[in-house]
Scaffold this motif. Structure first.
Motif, PDB file in Angstrom:
ATOM      1  N   UNK A 194       0.831  -1.208   0.000  1.00 10.70           N
ATOM      2  CA  UNK A 194       0.000   0.000   0.000  1.00 10.70           C
ATOM      3  C   UNK A 194       0.862   1.252   0.000  1.00 10.70           C
ATOM      4  N   UNK A 195       1.968   1.216   0.716  1.00  7.87           N
ATOM      5  CA  UNK A 195       2.870   2.368   0.724  1.00  7.87           C
ATOM      6  C   UNK A 195       3.391   2.666  -0.676  1.00  7.87           C
ATOM      7  N   UNK A 196       3.782   1.644  -1.391  1.00 10.99           N
ATOM      8  CA  UNK A 196       4.276   1.846  -2.755  1.00 10.99           C
ATOM      9  C   UNK A 196       3.235   2.562  -3.605  1.00 10.99           C
ATOM     10  N   UNK A 197       1.987   2.154  -3.482  1.00 10.59           N
ATOM     11  CA  UNK A 197       0.915   2.749  -4.281  1.00 10.59           C
ATOM     12  C   UNK A 197       0.674   4.202  -3.894  1.00 10.59           C
ATOM     13  N   UNK A 198       0.597   4.477  -2.598  1.00  7.67           N
ATOM     14  CA  UNK A 198       0.277   5.832  -2.153  1.00  7.67           C
ATOM     15  C   UNK A 198       1.445   6.793  -2.318  1.00  7.67           C
ATOM     16  N   UNK A 199       2.658   6.293  -2.251  1.00  5.70           N
ATOM     17  CA  UNK A 199       3.814   7.167  -2.477  1.00  5.70           C
ATOM     18  C   UNK A 199       3.793   7.704  -3.901  1.00  5.70           C
ATOM     19  N   UNK A 200       3.372   6.890  -4.830  1.00  7.49           N
ATOM     20  CA  UNK A 200       3.255   7.379  -6.213  1.00  7.49           C
ATOM     21  C   UNK A 200       2.241   8.513  -6.304  1.00  7.49           C
ATOM     22  N   UNK A 201       1.158   8.428  -5.561  1.00  4.59           N
ATOM     23  CA  UNK A 201       0.147   9.493  -5.555  1.00  4.59           C
ATOM     24  C   UNK A 201       0.723  10.772  -4.967  1.00  4.59           C
ATOM     25  N   UNK A 202       1.462  10.645  -3.868  1.00  3.12           N
ATOM     26  CA  UNK A 202       2.080  11.824  -3.248  1.00  3.12           C
ATOM     27  C   UNK A 202       3.021  12.512  -4.230  1.00  3.12           C
ATOM     28  N   UNK A 203       3.826  11.745  -4.913  1.00  3.35           N
ATOM     29  CA  UNK A 203       4.775  12.327  -5.866  1.00  3.35           C
ATOM     30  C   UNK A 203       4.048  13.087  -6.975  1.00  3.35           C
ATOM     31  N   UNK A 204       2.914  12.559  -7.422  1.00  2.16           N
ATOM     32  CA  UNK A 204       2.178  13.185  -8.528  1.00  2.16           C
ATOM     33  C   UNK A 204       1.408  14.433  -8.096  1.00  2.16           C
ATOM     34  N   UNK A 205       0.972  14.464  -6.841  1.00  2.00           N
ATOM     35  CA  UNK A 205       0.083  15.546  -6.391  1.00  2.00           C
ATOM     36  C   UNK A 205       0.703  16.446  -5.331  1.00  2.00           C
ATOM     37  N   UNK A 206       1.998  16.432  -5.216  1.00  2.00           N
ATOM     38  CA  UNK A 206       2.670  17.202  -4.160  1.00  2.00           C
ATOM     39  C   UNK A 206       2.165  18.638  -4.025  1.00  2.00           C
ATOM     40  N   UNK A 207       2.022  19.392  -5.102  1.00  2.00           N
ATOM     41  CA  UNK A 207       1.643  20.807  -4.933  1.00  2.00           C
ATOM     42  C   UNK A 207       0.229  21.012  -4.391  1.00  2.00           C
ATOM     43  N   UNK A 208      -0.645  20.017  -4.528  1.00  2.00           N
ATOM     44  CA  UNK A 208      -2.048  20.220  -4.159  1.00  2.00           C
ATOM     45  C   UNK A 208      -2.545  19.200  -3.143  1.00  2.00           C
ATOM     46  N   UNK A 209      -1.646  18.466  -2.520  1.00  2.00           N
ATOM     47  CA  UNK A 209      -2.049  17.356  -1.658  1.00  2.00           C
ATOM     48  C   UNK A 209      -2.631  17.816  -0.332  1.00  2.00           C
ATOM     49  N   UNK A 210      -2.268  19.014   0.146  1.00  2.00           N
ATOM     50  CA  UNK A 210      -2.717  19.496   1.454  1.00  2.00           C
ATOM     51  C   UNK A 210      -3.999  20.314   1.292  1.00  2.00           C
ATOM     52  N   UNK A 211      -5.098  19.898   1.924  1.00  2.00           N
ATOM     53  CA  UNK A 211      -6.367  20.620   1.767  1.00  2.00           C
ATOM     54  C   UNK A 211      -6.347  21.982   2.450  1.00  2.00           C
ATOM     55  N   UNK A 212      -7.083  22.907   1.858  1.00  2.00           N
ATOM     56  CA  UNK A 212      -7.193  24.260   2.388  1.00  2.00           C
ATOM     57  C   UNK A 212      -8.659  24.645   2.509  1.00  2.00           C
ATOM     58  N   UNK A 213      -8.944  25.550   3.453  1.00  2.00           N
ATOM     59  CA  UNK A 213     -10.295  26.056   3.622  1.00  2.00           C
ATOM     60  C   UNK A 213     -10.214  27.478   4.180  1.00  2.00           C
ATOM     61  N   UNK A 214     -11.124  28.326   3.751  1.00  2.00           N
ATOM     62  CA  UNK A 214     -11.208  29.678   4.283  1.00  2.00           C
ATOM     63  C   UNK A 214     -11.899  29.657   5.648  1.00  2.00           C
ATOM     64  N   UNK A 215     -11.463  30.512   6.537  1.00  2.00           N
ATOM     65  CA  UNK A 215     -12.117  30.599   7.843  1.00  2.00           C
ATOM     66  C   UNK A 215     -13.607  30.873   7.672  1.00  2.00           C
TER      67      UNK A 215
END
Length: 508
Positions: A90-111
């Motif tokens: 599972x780590x192998x699979x998800x690490x590939x996702x992290x590498x592809x989506x690094x710039x947008x992986x962290x969610x954001x929300x306005x107060x």
């Protein structure tokens, strides 16, 4: 305000292992041994990598017995080995996702959107364990916090800081801007919002996420070019305690993982966390309070590589990995310069035999540190992700199990300044802490979890109780221990019980 007559027969460790502290009193609260004050120090006390310690030192042999006991939990060794193999895949699979989506992986929300978060945000937040909340405090006000903090520091040159020769992190807990930020209604609303993502399988769990408690932490004003405050990947809230029966084992927090069923572990289950003990050794920087989220409020503009935060958004997988890693060893040693696919392959890993006391990156009294050589399958150089560009007044929060780090070098052109403000629920243990913290505030000494000394007791311009009341509304005063809780607002028997306990304990 605090009675020392409430004792228990449960002693978490022998008196001979208590730290050598002068003029300190050992108390027994909520079944936990606590120390009234700690040795002098600074933030480096939390990290062996900052304080000159070596992780080459072996743990005592008794930790092999701890591991044997945990191994016995699984139905058999094959069950744990099979779960390890599933985790590596599972780590192998998800690490590939992290590498592809690094710039947008962290969610954001306005107060302004906290009352109606999107399903996309909620889903991403629960999966990643980290979020950026924009515009929690107006930008102008957040910038004024830094200006006021700098004036306070200038007026009190004796302020302890790290590194001593080039201060970046200041041992300040009671400055006016810190008190103001912690008690800000927007901050309290944000903490409530974040903590609402936890849930309890026990309806009688004595916890209130609607009444955030204050946790007095430091502030950072990191200057361009600094390489001293270089925190590698780590998880706060203790280290060896995660494996010990008297630590997180008291709440059975990670039982599913040790049972060989890491997929069933729920990091958002709060009931198991209430009895967990994260500070068995009461190191100079150990955290005894249950912080559902760590977080900081920005006082400056900062971006990737500018002295800011990195997090590991693999979240749940990383927790399972660093908890299981001590039970496994490679059949063949790693290559000299890199980790080859053959080295990382599950077939190259086997259960330890004989069992050693090794808990990679763990040391009593310090946080849990992670390194590629200890945790090779996490691919830390590629899975540690910078938080996005931050403005003054933005708040960054991460789940208490999250691996995080700080830029090794501040490559920016202006300071990277934050106030550390976690989100802490109302629990019995947290209320016990707030009583002690309240006394520290009144005396101007460091908060109980932090290195001791005279702190700000002689500082010019240090606020007192009246100043706190002047800048705080009732929710802020409750969080600091200066107003009773409203039991009528409780939505469960457990919440009502802990709020009633809190009001009585605090003297109302």
């Amino acid at each position: 305000m605090l009675s020392t007559t409430r004792t228990t027969s449960l002693k978490l460790r022998p008196r001979s292992l208590w730290p050598a502290v002068s003029q300190c009193q050992h108390l027994f609260l909520t079944g936990r041994t606590v120390t009234e004050c700690k040795k002098d120090g600074d933030i480096s006390s939390v990290f062996r990598s900052l304080s000159g310690g070596s992780h080459a030192e072996s743990l005592p042999p008794r930790f092999a017995d701890v591991k044997r006991s945990l191994l016995a939990r699984a139905q058999n060794r094959d069950v744990l080995y099979a779960s390890w193999n599933r985790l590596l895949q599972r780590l192998q699979e998800d690490i590939r996702i992290i590498r592809d989506k690094r710039p947008t992986i962290i969610p954001e929300i306005q107060f302004s959107d906290l009352d109606k978060p999107s399903s996309d945000f909620s889903k991403a937040f629960k999966k990643r364990g980290v979020a950026v909340i924009r515009n929690v405090v107006p930008e102008k006000e957040a910038r004024s916090y830094k200006e006021d903090a700098e004036k306070y520091i200038a007026a009190n040159p004796s302020t302890r800081a790290f590194p001593p020769h080039d201060p970046q992190v200041f041992e300040l807990y009671w400055s006016r801007p810190q008190l103001t930020a912690r008690a800000h209604p927007n901050m309290i609303k944000t903490q409530r919002f974040l903590m609402s993502y936890y849930q309890s399988s026990n309806p009688d769990a004595e916890c209130s996420t609607q009444n955030p408690l204050m946790y007095a932490d430091r502030l950072r004003i990191r200057q361009p070019g600094d390489a001293g405050f270089a925190l590698g990947p780590h998880v706060d809230g203790g280290s060896v305690e995660r494996w010990e029966p008297e630590g997180y084992g008291r709440g059975r927090v990670y039982d599913k993982i040790f049972d060989g069923a890491w997929e069933d572990f729920d990091p958002w289950e709060l009931s198991t966390r209430l009895d967990a003990v994260s500070d068995l050794y009461q190191g100079a920087g150990a955290c005894s309070m249950f912080r559902m989220f760590q977080g900081w409020l920005s006082m400056s503009y900062t971006g990737p590589h500018e002295g800011t935060l990195l997090v590991n958004p693999l979240f749940n997988l990383t927790t399972a990995y660093y908890l299981l890693r001590p039970f496994f060893t490679p059949k063949h040693s790693p290559p000299a310069t890199s980790f080859s696919p053959e080295f990382l392959d599950p077939h190259n890993w086997t259960l330890e035999n004989p069992i050693t006391p090794d808990l990679q990156g763990s040391s009593p009294g310090h946080c849990q540190e992670l390194r590629p050589r200890w945790h090779p399958h996490l691919d830390l150089p590629n899975t540690m992700v910078h938080v996005p560009r931050i403005a003054p007044g933005d708040y960054v929060a991460w789940h208490c199990d999250t691996i995080h780090a700080v830029d090794a070098l501040h490559r920016g052109k202006r300071d990277s300044s934050v106030m550390y403000i976690p989100a802490c629920p109302t629990t019995r243990a947290n209320l016990d802490y707030v009583v002690r913290q309240r006394r520290c505030f009144e005396q101007g000494i460091p908060a109980p979890d932090f290195p001791g000394g005279k702190g700000e007791s002689e500082h010019v311009g240090r606020p007192g109780i009246q100043e706190l009341k002047d800048i705080s509304e009732v929710d802020g005063l409750r969080g600091a221990g200066y107003a009773p809780f409203d039991v009528v607002t409780a939505t469960s028997r457990g919440e009502a019980a802990v709020l009633a306990y809190g009001s009585k304990l605090l003297g109302f």
